[in-house]
Design an enzyme around this catalytic site. Structure first.
Site, PDB file in Angstrom:
ATOM      1  N   GLY A   7      38.922  35.062  40.819  1.00 29.27           N
ATOM      2  CA  GLY A   7      38.977  34.967  39.364  1.00 29.27           C
ATOM      3  C   GLY A   7      38.615  36.247  38.634  1.00 29.27           C
ATOM      4  N   GLY A  66      40.514  38.891  37.725  1.00 28.16           N
ATOM      5  CA  GLY A  66      41.442  39.242  36.651  1.00 28.16           C
ATOM      6  C   GLY A  66      41.200  38.410  35.403  1.00 28.16           C
ATOM      7  N   TYR A  68      49.501  35.658  33.537  1.00 24.99           N
ATOM      8  CA  TYR A  68      49.340  35.939  32.107  1.00 24.99           C
ATOM      9  C   TYR A  68      49.779  34.747  31.266  1.00 24.99           C
ATOM     10  CZ  TYR A  68      48.723  40.769  33.631  1.00 24.99           C
ATOM     11  OH  TYR A  68      48.280  41.905  34.250  1.00 24.99           O
ATOM     12  N   GLU A  80      46.241  48.667  28.665  1.00 30.82           N
ATOM     13  CA  GLU A  80      47.118  49.644  29.325  1.00 30.82           C
ATOM     14  C   GLU A  80      47.235  49.331  30.810  1.00 30.82           C
ATOM     15  OE1 GLU A  80      49.555  52.967  30.088  1.00 30.82           O
ATOM     16  OE2 GLU A  80      49.129  51.882  28.261  1.00 30.82           O
TER      17      GLU A  80
END
Length: 167
Positions: free
Chosen positions: A97, A99, A132, A85
């Protein structure tokens, strides 16, 4: 180099989670949209029937980010998955780093639980889209998100109040 630690959130982290949610909303240009309270997170994450889990990222023991997930279900896979979410890392901590480590921890949870996928949504203008993609997330170009909120939920719920439910 500072030490990055990822740990499960505990109830005492509710204020930190709310702070990160507000910072994320500010980044997403919608600070006024956050209506959640610490009590909401306490109830929904640590109440009788928890509906989400969260991970806290720390840099040398100081919280600098979080990932909040909940289970979803794929009828095609016949298995549950995890939906991210929110993923947020404070701007000063992004070069360490954090994330990537948060998403790796989410992926480990997914593997441990037999989940077949991890899903998330990202705004089209967010530069994190490249991040991503580098991690292996695939942009689902043919899928478009839709949302029903507030009065529209109520209106739809009441629109067929006198008709029997299908099924």
């Amino acid at each position: 180099m500072p030490t990055v630690t990822i740990r499960p959130a505990v109830e005492a982290d509710c204020a930190t989670i709310l702070r990160f949610v507000r910072e994320l909303a500010e980044f997403e240009r919608e600070p006024q949209a956050v209506k959640a309270t610490e009590e909401d997170f306490r109830r929904e994450g640590w109440g009788e029937t928890p509906v989400f889990e969260a991970l806290i990222a720390e840099l040398d023991g100081v919280p600098v980010g979080f990932a909040l997930t909940f289970r979803n279900f794929s009828t095609w896979e016949g298995r549950s998955g995890l939906f991210v979410e929110d993923l947020y890392v404070t701007p000063d901590a992004r070069r360490y780093g954090v994330g990537r480590k948060l998403l790796a921890a989410v992926a480990r949870r997914a593997v441990e639980r037999g989940c077949r996928r991890v899903d998330l949504s990202v705004l089209d203008w967010n530069p994190a889209r490249d991040f991503y993609g580098r991690l292996g997330f695939r942009h689902m170009e043919e899928w478009m998100s839709y949302r029903l909120t507030g009065d529209a939920i109520r209106a739809l719920a009441e629109s067929d109040a006198d008709e029997p439910a299908a099924g």
